[in-house]
Design an enzyme around this catalytic site. Structure first.
Site, mmCIF file in Angstrom:
data_model
loop_
_atom_site.group_PDB
_atom_site.id
_atom_site.type_symbol
_atom_site.label_atom_id
_atom_site.label_comp_id
_atom_site.label_asym_id
_atom_site.label_seq_id
_atom_site.Cartn_x
_atom_site.Cartn_y
_atom_site.Cartn_z
ATOM 1 N N ASP B 11 19.509 25.317 18.498
ATOM 2 C CA ASP B 11 18.362 24.633 18.713
ATOM 3 C C ASP B 11 17.774 25.762 17.355
ATOM 4 O OD1 ASP B 11 17.891 22.801 19.211
ATOM 5 O OD2 ASP B 11 16.318 22.238 20.092
ATOM 6 N N ASP B 130 18.343 8.652 16.965
ATOM 7 C CA ASP B 130 17.282 8.577 18.650
ATOM 8 C C ASP B 130 16.636 7.721 19.540
ATOM 9 O OD1 ASP B 130 17.538 11.696 17.946
ATOM 10 O OD2 ASP B 130 15.731 12.379 17.774
#
Lengths: 213, 256
Positions: B11, B130
């Site tokens: 990230d 997702d």
């Protein structure tokens, strides 16, 4: 001695990784030029010929940049490294785009992977994408320090099929066995991407920089 | 045969690696180049950067991150987070990314996936899905697409969506189980398997890895072509090399 290494840029794909990988392994004084200038290609000590995209688009881009002669001349006369489409367009003819004539330096065709299944009956995915083994079909100075069966990074849906099996310097199995490396005289060309193949890829490029065929 | 891939995921916020990468012998654990170099040395097959930069004036930083990493780390790079337009895709590819992951923008504008795949080739378009299980205990499993970090349901069936994205030209699916993400109890292998059976493109399993056996299960039970993990590698609980050796010992083809 410092060398001029040209990466031929005909607008087919980003060449940053290729040029950075060459710079990474080049000698201190070596100059890496990313260019479509036929004069620079003519004057270069070595030439790297990358490429990605569809066969017809690549051929149109090579013609559009007036590079047919410069590429052929380089591929016949000085250390020359083709990558991916930079291998395929050296052949005679591709099945892609309902049939595309290519540069014709190496007699043979470019074929699409047929529909194939693995041992468990799953369809083999196309494009062939990921790390696969390259078997060294014959000795070559560029294999120096690269273990037989090393894995390199591939992304492609078509593969080359040279008429002269003697041109095949490496093979890879993906449902069928295909030529993943073609070599003759001063020319070495890979279906895989050495610039994305970690240490073995860099070693191959380093060997190319040092190669005096 | 092709090796199954192990993909560490980082990230990145305003150009820095976040979520506490902890390597004992690394000078700057927030430097994406250093962390990427480390993963490359450990034998990572690819690296995925997820840009979580919220502030719009710092969004360009991910482009510089990709440029720097692509100049020094010679394995495939994927960038996701905030990819909304064909121009975003082009900028990332020009910076040196090999693939971009499209997530929310695909849900709101599925044609974007088609457009991007037509323009740049399917091989560089990853659709990130997702998915969250919406069926109750004892019912046949059903998953839906969720956006906003798993908070907003869309009503879209995850399996149908994966098929549609394949038809639109996606080259790969990055499948994250929002039920498992962050839990460390393993991938949702039933979900992975259902998607793998439904599509003809590679599927990367993501969400829930807590140990090396989970990676093995993702490939053997889930049928994934690649496994993605973040925290087990960041916190140096396991190195990528250890993960590969473990997978190889369990009969999985990996690049060693």
């Amino acid at each position: 001695m410092a060398q001029d290494i040209v990466v031929i840029d005909y607008g087919m794909g980003n060449l940053r990784s290729v040029s950075k990988a060459i710079e990474h392994v080049a000698g201190a004084g070596d100059r890496v030029h990313v260019t479509d200038d036929p004069e620079l290609i003519h004057a270069a000590d070595r030439v790297v010929f990358p490429g990605q995209g569809a066969a017809r688009d690549c051929m149109a881009a090579i013609s559009g940049h007036h590079l047919n002669q410069a590429v052929l001349e380089a591929a016949r006369s000085k250390p020359f490294f083709g990558i991916c489409m930079g291998l395929q367009v050296l052949m005679t003819f591709s099945e892609e785009n309902a049939g595309t004539g290519l540069l014709g330096l190496i007699p043979g065709r470019v074929r699409r992977f047929p529909e194939m299944r693995d041992a468990e009956g799953h369809l083999l995915k196309i494009p062939h994408m990921g790390w696969n083994r390259v078997h060294q079909a014959r000795p070559h100075p560029l294999w120096e320090g690269v273990a037989e069966g090393s894995r390199f990074y591939f992304v492609h849906s078509y593969f080359v099929d040279p008429e002269d099996a003697g041109r095949v310097a490496g093979t890879t199995d993906y449902g069928i066995t295909f030529a993943s490396v073609v070599a003759r005289d001063n020319l070495f060309a890979t279906q895989f991407h050495p610039e994305k193949s970690a240490d073995d890829g860099l070693r191959l490029l380093k060997n190319f920089i040092d190669w005096n065929p | 045969m092709l090796a199954k891939r192990i993909i560490p995921c980082l990230d990145v916020d305003a150009g820095r690696v976040v979520k506490g990468v902890k390597f004992v012998d690394i000078r700057d654990a927030g430097d994406p180049v250093e962390v990427a170099r480390r993963y490359n040395e450990e034998g990572a097959d690819e690296i995925t950067f997820l840009d979580i930069t919220a502030s719009s004036d710092e969004r360009e930083t991910i482009v510089q991150v990709v440029e720097q990493v692509a100049s020094e780390v010679f394995i495939p790079l994927t960038v996701g987070g905030g990819i909304r337009t064909v121009d975003d895709v082009r900028r990332m590819l020009n910076a040196g990314a090999d693939k971009v992951a499209i997530n929310t923008a695909a849900v709101f504008n599925p044609e974007f996936v088609k457009e991007a795949a037509d323009r740049f080739g399917a091989q560089c378009i990853v659709v990130a899905i997702d998915a969250k299980r919406v069926s109750g205990e004892g019912q046949p499993p059903r998953w839906e697409i969720f956006t906003h970090g798993g908070r907003k349901p869309t009503g879209i069936d995850a399996i149908e969506w994966a098929q549609r994205m394949t038809d639109y030209g996606a080259g790969e699916i990055l499948l994250t189980s929002m039920d498992r993400d962050g839990t460390k109890i393993g991938f949702d292998n039933v979900l992975t398997h259902a998607v793998v059976e439904a599509v003809t493109i590679p599927v990367i399993a993501s969400g829930g890895v807590g140990n090396l056996q989970h990676l093995v299960d993702g490939v053997i039970e889930g049928g994934a072509d690649a496994v993605l993990a973040a925290s087990i590698f960041h916190f140096a609980e396991y190195s990528v090399g250890e993960a590969k050796h473990y997978m190889a010992e369990h009969g999985i083809e990996v690049r060693l």
